[in-house]
Design a protein around this motif. Structure first.
Motif, mmCIF file in Angstrom:
data_model
loop_
_atom_site.group_PDB
_atom_site.id
_atom_site.type_symbol
_atom_site.label_atom_id
_atom_site.label_comp_id
_atom_site.label_asym_id
_atom_site.label_seq_id
_atom_site.Cartn_x
_atom_site.Cartn_y
_atom_site.Cartn_z
ATOM 1 N N TYR A 30 -9.741 -15.365 12.353
ATOM 2 C CA TYR A 30 -10.933 -14.750 12.940
ATOM 3 C C TYR A 30 -12.200 -15.591 12.736
ATOM 4 O O TYR A 30 -13.248 -15.282 13.315
ATOM 5 C CB TYR A 30 -11.144 -13.359 12.355
ATOM 6 N N THR A 73 -14.238 -15.694 10.398
ATOM 7 C CA THR A 73 -15.316 -14.894 9.810
ATOM 8 C C THR A 73 -14.930 -14.554 8.372
ATOM 9 O O THR A 73 -13.746 -14.643 7.993
ATOM 10 C CB THR A 73 -15.547 -13.581 10.597
ATOM 11 N N GLU A 86 -15.755 -9.050 5.945
ATOM 12 C CA GLU A 86 -16.189 -8.454 7.212
ATOM 13 C C GLU A 86 -14.995 -8.007 8.047
ATOM 14 O O GLU A 86 -15.040 -6.947 8.689
ATOM 15 C CB GLU A 86 -17.037 -9.456 7.993
ATOM 16 N N VAL A 87 -13.922 -8.802 8.043
ATOM 17 C CA VAL A 87 -12.721 -8.427 8.798
ATOM 18 C C VAL A 87 -12.112 -7.155 8.221
ATOM 19 O O VAL A 87 -11.745 -6.229 8.963
ATOM 20 C CB VAL A 87 -11.691 -9.574 8.778
ATOM 21 N N GLN A 94 -13.602 -4.832 6.439
ATOM 22 C CA GLN A 94 -14.496 -3.695 6.693
ATOM 23 C C GLN A 94 -14.336 -3.166 8.114
ATOM 24 O O GLN A 94 -14.214 -1.956 8.325
ATOM 25 C CB GLN A 94 -15.938 -4.106 6.439
ATOM 26 N N GLU A 95 -14.322 -4.074 9.081
ATOM 27 C CA GLU A 95 -14.219 -3.646 10.478
ATOM 28 C C GLU A 95 -12.866 -3.010 10.757
ATOM 29 O O GLU A 95 -12.783 -1.955 11.395
ATOM 30 C CB GLU A 95 -14.437 -4.850 11.388
ATOM 31 N N ARG A 96 -11.801 -3.643 10.303
ATOM 32 C CA ARG A 96 -10.463 -3.126 10.580
ATOM 33 C C ARG A 96 -10.167 -1.856 9.795
ATOM 34 O O ARG A 96 -9.455 -0.969 10.278
ATOM 35 C CB ARG A 96 -9.419 -4.196 10.255
ATOM 36 N N LEU A 113 -12.216 0.540 8.934
ATOM 37 C CA LEU A 113 -12.856 1.704 9.545
ATOM 38 C C LEU A 113 -11.982 2.284 10.646
ATOM 39 O O LEU A 113 -11.869 3.506 10.804
ATOM 40 C CB LEU A 113 -14.232 1.320 10.091
ATOM 41 N N THR A 151 -17.818 -2.421 23.343
ATOM 42 C CA THR A 151 -17.671 -1.492 22.220
ATOM 43 C C THR A 151 -18.751 -0.422 22.217
ATOM 44 O O THR A 151 -18.487 0.757 21.960
ATOM 45 C CB THR A 151 -17.715 -2.270 20.888
#
Length: 330
Positions: free
Chosen positions: A91, A93, A97-98, A100-102, A104, A182
């Motif tokens: 990714y 990144t 951060e990955v 956290q996003e996934r 959620l 999104t």
């Protein structure tokens, strides 16, 4: 519990968590280090033939791949302690951060499945236990045995074919409609994409709760104080509510909170079947793509997630059962 007892209890749990994280970190790093997947090739991707050997060597040196396995682990552990989980190779990144996003997205899926499986499993277990030996009890047991032996991915494919392909009631997959930004996705659209994965997870998780609750209730109904209550004229729901509810809630809560690990494992399969962009799908992609930082970061995060579930179960034990608070139970 007194303040001293609570302090001792929390410190004990904290030490166990740290020991568990260290053991999981070492085991995971050893397994990943022996993987046949080349992380440099995974990082470069389809342009591997366009990159010179010198450039590949520079990338390997940048990631510290020329160091020994022990040194790589020490460097990774040092970064972890400083709060740096690394950068995802897939990714591009930061791993935090990955995750956290996934997470959620996975949290919404697992929360719905966890609540539904707990509620329906407990209700079915109570019905089967109160109607022991009847046709209703046999039907519920048969349902639980069939569901317990059904792979989550097969059930997901079946629901996908019936409700998405044949009937067209629900979307085929993904976490939102394709081609929509999104910020433009509505709440109802997200719910529609969440229904089938959540149903798949919740249906699979019902059987354990139902069967354990049923057996526990049967054991309770065979106690002497239950026979005494029946002799006084209590029966049916009144009997269960006054004498069986609290005693069946304790093991049900323990099993349900302890199922966080199984829930996450089921989420991995469900997210793959429905192409749902959650943490489970990220695990598979990281494993197949040789994304070592992301894979190790998710392993640590999942360990903490499952441990917290078991800790919550233990705390609720102490709230529900006063004997544990008094220290009469180990």
């Amino acid at each position: 519990m007194k303040v001293k007892q609570w302090t001792k209890y929390i410190l004990g749990k904290l030490i166990k968590l740290i020991s568990l994280l260290v053991a999981v970190s070492i085991l995971s790093f050893v397994l990943v280090s022996n993987s046949p997947i080349d992380p440099v090739q995974s990082y470069i991707g389809a342009d591997m033939n366009l990159v010179s050997p010198e450039q590949r060597g520079n990338i390997a040196a940048y990631w510290g791949l020329h160091d020994s396995v022990v040194q790589q682990f020490l460097n990774w552990g040092k970064n972890i302690l400083s709060g740096d989980l690394g950068t995802s190779l897939l990714y591009r990144t930061p791993v935090a951060e990955v995750i956290q996003e996934r997470f959620l997205a996975s949290l919404a899926l697992m929360s719905l499945a966890w609540v539904f499986s707990g509620v329906f499993g407990f209700i079915l277990g109570i019905i089967a236990g109160m109607r022991q030996g009847t046709w209703l009890d046999k039907v519920i047991k048969m349902y639980c045995y069939v569901i317990a032996s059904t792979p989550a991915f097969w059930l997901g494919l079946l629901l996908l074919m019936v409700f998405s392909v044949w009937l067209g009631w629900l979307p085929i997959g993904l976490g939102s409609p394709a081609g929509i930004l999104t910020g433009e996705v509505t709440f109802m659209q997200r719910i529609q994409h969440l229904i089938l994965p959540a149903v798949t997870l919740s249906v699979v998780g019902v059987s354990n709760i139902a069967l354990h609750t049923r057996q526990k209730l049967i054991d309770i109904l065979d106690k002497e104080f239950i026979r005494y209550a029946r002799a006084k004229g209590e029966a049916g729901f009144r009997l269960f509510w006054r004498h069986g509810f609290r005693n069946t809630m304790v093991p049900a809560i323990s099993i349900h909170f302890a199922s966080f690990g199984e829930l996450f494992g089921g989420a991995v399969l469900a997210e793959q079947v429905f192409s749902y962009p959650g943490l489970g799908q990220a695990v598979v992609q990281a494993g197949l793509g040789g994304d070592v930082p992301l894979l190790l970061g998710i392993v640590l995060f999942t360990t903490i997630f499952v441990y917290i579930g078991n800790l919550l179960a233990d705390l609720l034990y102490r709230v529900i059962d006063p004997r544990i608070r008094r220290g009469t139970l180990s």
